[in-house]
Scaffold this motif. Sequence first.
Motif, PDB file in Angstrom:
ATOM      1  N   LEU B 213       0.832  -1.203   0.000  1.00 45.65           N
ATOM      2  CA  LEU B 213       0.000   0.000   0.000  1.00 45.65           C
ATOM      3  C   LEU B 213       0.874   1.264   0.000  1.00 45.65           C
ATOM      4  O   LEU B 213       0.594   2.228  -0.720  1.00 45.65           O
ATOM      5  CB  LEU B 213      -0.915  -0.017   1.234  1.00 45.65           C
ATOM      6  CG  LEU B 213      -1.934   1.096   1.363  1.00 45.65           C
ATOM      7  CD1 LEU B 213      -2.816   1.168   0.137  1.00 45.65           C
ATOM      8  CD2 LEU B 213      -2.793   0.913   2.606  1.00 45.65           C
ATOM      9  N   GLY B 254      -6.461  -0.474  -8.745  1.00 44.18           N
ATOM     10  CA  GLY B 254      -6.863  -0.243  -7.351  1.00 44.18           C
ATOM     11  C   GLY B 254      -7.406  -1.505  -6.719  1.00 44.18           C
ATOM     12  O   GLY B 254      -7.117  -1.811  -5.565  1.00 44.18           O
ATOM     13  N   ALA B 255      -8.201  -2.263  -7.510  1.00 44.69           N
ATOM     14  CA  ALA B 255      -8.781  -3.493  -6.973  1.00 44.69           C
ATOM     15  C   ALA B 255      -7.674  -4.473  -6.586  1.00 44.69           C
ATOM     16  O   ALA B 255      -7.777  -5.167  -5.576  1.00 44.69           O
ATOM     17  CB  ALA B 255      -9.724  -4.120  -7.994  1.00 44.69           C
ATOM     18  N   ILE B 257      -4.559  -3.661  -5.642  1.00 47.06           N
ATOM     19  CA  ILE B 257      -3.904  -3.180  -4.410  1.00 47.06           C
ATOM     20  C   ILE B 257      -4.757  -3.609  -3.216  1.00 47.06           C
ATOM     21  O   ILE B 257      -4.263  -4.176  -2.236  1.00 47.06           O
ATOM     22  CB  ILE B 257      -3.761  -1.640  -4.393  1.00 47.06           C
ATOM     23  CG1 ILE B 257      -2.956  -1.140  -5.582  1.00 47.06           C
ATOM     24  CG2 ILE B 257      -3.093  -1.191  -3.099  1.00 47.06           C
ATOM     25  CD1 ILE B 257      -2.928   0.368  -5.683  1.00 47.06           C
ATOM     26  N   TYR B 258      -6.046  -3.348  -3.333  1.00 51.32           N
ATOM     27  CA  TYR B 258      -6.971  -3.688  -2.249  1.00 51.32           C
ATOM     28  C   TYR B 258      -6.902  -5.178  -1.944  1.00 51.32           C
ATOM     29  O   TYR B 258      -6.753  -5.581  -0.787  1.00 51.32           O
ATOM     30  CB  TYR B 258      -8.382  -3.267  -2.667  1.00 51.32           C
ATOM     31  CG  TYR B 258      -9.456  -3.586  -1.664  1.00 51.32           C
ATOM     32  CD1 TYR B 258      -9.246  -3.385  -0.302  1.00 51.32           C
ATOM     33  CD2 TYR B 258     -10.691  -4.061  -2.073  1.00 51.32           C
ATOM     34  CE1 TYR B 258     -10.235  -3.662   0.613  1.00 51.32           C
ATOM     35  CE2 TYR B 258     -11.696  -4.338  -1.165  1.00 51.32           C
ATOM     36  CZ  TYR B 258     -11.451  -4.147   0.181  1.00 51.32           C
ATOM     37  OH  TYR B 258     -12.445  -4.427   1.074  1.00 51.32           O
ATOM     38  N   VAL B 261      -3.495  -6.087  -0.190  1.00 51.81           N
ATOM     39  CA  VAL B 261      -3.381  -5.613   1.193  1.00 51.81           C
ATOM     40  C   VAL B 261      -4.337  -6.396   2.092  1.00 51.81           C
ATOM     41  O   VAL B 261      -3.971  -6.857   3.176  1.00 51.81           O
ATOM     42  CB  VAL B 261      -3.669  -4.098   1.279  1.00 51.81           C
ATOM     43  CG1 VAL B 261      -3.513  -3.619   2.699  1.00 51.81           C
ATOM     44  CG2 VAL B 261      -2.750  -3.326   0.370  1.00 51.81           C
ATOM     45  N   LEU B 262      -5.563  -6.577   1.604  1.00 47.36           N
ATOM     46  CA  LEU B 262      -6.562  -7.335   2.361  1.00 47.36           C
ATOM     47  C   LEU B 262      -6.056  -8.754   2.625  1.00 47.36           C
ATOM     48  O   LEU B 262      -6.134  -9.263   3.742  1.00 47.36           O
ATOM     49  CB  LEU B 262      -7.864  -7.380   1.562  1.00 47.36           C
ATOM     50  CG  LEU B 262      -9.088  -7.956   2.257  1.00 47.36           C
ATOM     51  CD1 LEU B 262      -9.485  -7.070   3.408  1.00 47.36           C
ATOM     52  CD2 LEU B 262     -10.250  -8.096   1.281  1.00 47.36           C
ATOM     53  N   ASN B 265      -3.262  -8.803   5.243  1.00 42.43           N
ATOM     54  CA  ASN B 265      -3.800  -8.459   6.565  1.00 42.43           C
ATOM     55  C   ASN B 265      -4.559  -9.628   7.171  1.00 42.43           C
ATOM     56  O   ASN B 265      -4.377  -9.963   8.339  1.00 42.43           O
ATOM     57  CB  ASN B 265      -4.747  -7.265   6.461  1.00 42.43           C
ATOM     58  CG  ASN B 265      -4.014  -5.947   6.472  1.00 42.43           C
ATOM     59  OD1 ASN B 265      -2.790  -5.911   6.591  1.00 42.43           O
ATOM     60  ND2 ASN B 265      -4.747  -4.865   6.339  1.00 42.43           N
ATOM     61  N   LEU B 266      -5.443 -10.228   6.371  1.00 39.17           N
ATOM     62  CA  LEU B 266      -6.240 -11.349   6.882  1.00 39.17           C
ATOM     63  C   LEU B 266      -5.337 -12.522   7.242  1.00 39.17           C
ATOM     64  O   LEU B 266      -5.526 -13.175   8.266  1.00 39.17           O
ATOM     65  CB  LEU B 266      -7.273 -11.782   5.843  1.00 39.17           C
ATOM     66  CG  LEU B 266      -8.450 -10.832   5.631  1.00 39.17           C
ATOM     67  CD1 LEU B 266      -9.288 -11.279   4.452  1.00 39.17           C
ATOM     68  CD2 LEU B 266      -9.306 -10.760   6.883  1.00 39.17           C
ATOM     69  N   ASP B 269      -3.682 -11.764  10.496  1.00 37.96           N
ATOM     70  CA  ASP B 269      -4.641 -11.975  11.585  1.00 37.96           C
ATOM     71  C   ASP B 269      -4.749 -13.449  11.934  1.00 37.96           C
ATOM     72  O   ASP B 269      -4.725 -13.830  13.102  1.00 37.96           O
ATOM     73  CB  ASP B 269      -6.030 -11.483  11.156  1.00 37.96           C
ATOM     74  CG  ASP B 269      -6.302 -10.073  11.635  1.00 37.96           C
ATOM     75  OD1 ASP B 269      -5.493  -9.565  12.437  1.00 37.96           O
ATOM     76  OD2 ASP B 269      -7.318  -9.498  11.214  1.00 37.96           O
ATOM     77  N   ARG B 272      -1.696 -14.785  13.566  1.00 35.28           N
ATOM     78  CA  ARG B 272      -1.605 -14.360  14.970  1.00 35.28           C
ATOM     79  C   ARG B 272      -2.465 -15.267  15.853  1.00 35.28           C
ATOM     80  O   ARG B 272      -2.047 -15.685  16.921  1.00 35.28           O
ATOM     81  CB  ARG B 272      -2.053 -12.916  15.117  1.00 35.28           C
ATOM     82  CG  ARG B 272      -2.185 -12.518  16.573  1.00 35.28           C
ATOM     83  CD  ARG B 272      -2.115 -11.054  16.785  1.00 35.28           C
ATOM     84  NE  ARG B 272      -2.987 -10.356  15.868  1.00 35.28           N
ATOM     85  CZ  ARG B 272      -2.847  -9.083  15.569  1.00 35.28           C
ATOM     86  NH1 ARG B 272      -1.875  -8.397  16.068  1.00 35.28           N
ATOM     87  NH2 ARG B 272      -3.685  -8.506  14.756  1.00 35.28           N
ATOM     88  N   ASN B 280      -2.072  -8.895  22.117  1.00 37.57           N
ATOM     89  CA  ASN B 280      -3.148  -7.919  22.053  1.00 37.57           C
ATOM     90  C   ASN B 280      -3.462  -7.594  20.601  1.00 37.57           C
ATOM     91  O   ASN B 280      -2.566  -7.383  19.813  1.00 37.57           O
ATOM     92  CB  ASN B 280      -2.671  -6.661  22.782  1.00 37.57           C
ATOM     93  CG  ASN B 280      -3.812  -5.898  23.341  1.00 37.57           C
ATOM     94  OD1 ASN B 280      -4.955  -6.355  23.272  1.00 37.57           O
ATOM     95  ND2 ASN B 280      -3.531  -4.750  23.888  1.00 37.57           N
ATOM     96  N   ARG B 281      -4.727  -7.567  20.255  1.00 38.13           N
ATOM     97  CA  ARG B 281      -5.064  -7.209  18.883  1.00 38.13           C
ATOM     98  C   ARG B 281      -5.289  -5.704  18.817  1.00 38.13           C
ATOM     99  O   ARG B 281      -5.706  -5.107  19.780  1.00 38.13           O
ATOM    100  CB  ARG B 281      -6.345  -7.928  18.434  1.00 38.13           C
ATOM    101  CG  ARG B 281      -6.576  -9.178  19.195  1.00 38.13           C
ATOM    102  CD  ARG B 281      -7.917  -9.781  18.872  1.00 38.13           C
ATOM    103  NE  ARG B 281      -7.729 -10.995  18.108  1.00 38.13           N
ATOM    104  CZ  ARG B 281      -7.976 -11.084  16.829  1.00 38.13           C
ATOM    105  NH1 ARG B 281      -8.385 -10.042  16.152  1.00 38.13           N
ATOM    106  NH2 ARG B 281      -7.832 -12.213  16.212  1.00 38.13           N
ATOM    107  N   GLY B 282      -5.009  -5.103  17.674  1.00 40.61           N
ATOM    108  CA  GLY B 282      -5.193  -3.658  17.630  1.00 40.61           C
ATOM    109  C   GLY B 282      -5.445  -3.105  16.288  1.00 40.61           C
ATOM    110  O   GLY B 282      -5.465  -3.736  15.302  1.00 40.61           O
TER     111      GLY B 282
END
Lengths: 335, 282
Positions: B213, B254-255, B257-258, B261-262, B265-266, B269, B272, B280-282
């Motif tokens: 990103l 853009g789609a 990139i989204y 990144v998504l 990130n997932l 998560d 983790r 701790n989640r944040g």
Amino acid sequence: MIRYLVRRAALAVVMLFGLICLTFVIANVAPSDAAALAAGPDAGRAQIEQARRDYGLDRPLHEQFVRYVTDLGRGDFGRSVATGRPVGQDLAKYFFATLELCLVAMTLGILLGIPLGVLSAVFQDRWVDHGTRIIAVSGIALPPFWFGLLLQLGIASSLGWLPTSGRLSVFTEPAAPITGLLLVDSLLRGNGALFAEALSYLILPAIVLSLPCLASILRVNRSEMVEALRADHITAARAHGVSRLRIVAVHALKNAMLPTLAIIGLRWGWMMSSTVLVETVFDWPGIGLYAVSSAIAGDFKPVMGVTLIVGLNFMLANLVVDLLYGALDPRIREA
Amino acid sequence: MRVGLAIHLLRRSFGTMLGLALVAMIVALALAGPFIVPYPDDVQGAVNLTNKLQPPSAAHWFGTDEVGNDILTRVIIGARLSLLVGIAIPLAAALIGVPLGILAGTAGGGLREAIMRVTDLFLSVPGLVLAIALVAALGPGIGNAMIALILVWWPGYVRLAESKALAIREEPFIEAARAAGATQLRILWRHVLPNSLSPLIVKMSMDIGQAILAIASLGFLGLGAKPPTPEWGAMISIARGYLPDWWWYAICPGALIYASVLGFNLLGDGLRDMLDPRSNRG
């Protein structure tokens, strides 16, 4: 408490000095020649040397540093070599546009983030929770500049509901600023039409800017609420017959608010940073757009000025959060 | 951790599966890119003006750009650059930050103070603005943008490694190792580093997405990759000039990139939840 306050404020001053050093170092490791840029593209060697003397760039580095710090102390951020205007003046002009945008976006983030966080914790693993999880996950992953373009395309261009970009129509002449925040100024003057116009220009950029912040607040608030609702004193309160609303809104939320507050402070600094992208998309005349156009021109005095302002805001937000933490949680003051 | 349990946790979570699928897609595009693109000539920017700004069609699924290049082709090729940069930035930042953090956490004293204060200093300016300041000083371009982002990213790894090293230093098994005559270096390598690995992997997974990103953001601002390099952010920056009439130009980069990144990130998560459930989640 006083000792805690003094220690924390002293640390902030040290950090600010460090930040000033950092911007000075960045500006001086630059391979490009500031004097040549200031003299213009057609300047001969003599003119470049003249510019070097005019801007004090021929002095030894430590002298330049002392001058840099004393100038900053007087609110002098130097001159933009591209436009010749003092950077301090430009920053004062653009900062309030950014501040207005960030304040509205932060308000949106808090007003939506906390209730949604509470709801998704109360209805954990039900459809509300799944719905807000989509917001929380995509809010951080959506590229702000792309989301902004999509909103411009859909809501501004196709539907024509809101203006595409800018802070006001080019035909509108705003009166002399009182606070610099257009929404506040127009209300103070009782000018409803100007208020409505300023708001219509503000909505889309504020939505884009608030989304990552909303997502963070939502996530933190939800996980803290889930934790808080499991605590023994909540069970005890329920056994005593305290109403469900009171348990959630008073007993649990109070405990979840401290970490939420911390993320709000952190997000304020990040917002001042990601506003760069939003301002570029929406042609919003703030410090972000100013930093980008200066960075492209290789004009670093404005960029360093913006870096200092954003860093200062970030530090102040952290300071306020720490002090609030100290005021609300006695364990922290003692430490 | 047992492999069976890991797979069970993975399959239970829809988000993690989605993340894994998205990451797999991006990796596949990056690896197979040059072999699957419909118009290989368009990769480096062939000029085909009779074909410019075509709407999406059977021949060009996502339309064509202002010089007649197939947008789908350029977006697929862009995956390679974005993924490479997205991995390189956190990796370089971790290589700088983790040794410094472990050093600070185990050495203590003046050295620790010095390392941590410099770290705090870099963390006192939000990343994107600091990166813009660095790019302004170094000059625009994808290489300098990467250097700037690495300089912005390493302090996070110092923080993480330092806190882990501090926590582990007090554990009885470290004391036992020391009593058994293990050298400082051996303790660091055999005990401190492996025990810091889980949060490190989680952070790196998250950071790959954020780095993708960030590099696209700098590209969009005109401070990163320059056209005709097929970089997603730079493509959107040009596409912006062709809105709203040629809307399809901006959609596809853009789609992606989204999606990437998504995906990271997932995945982060999910990792983790598997590796580091108490954090701790944040």
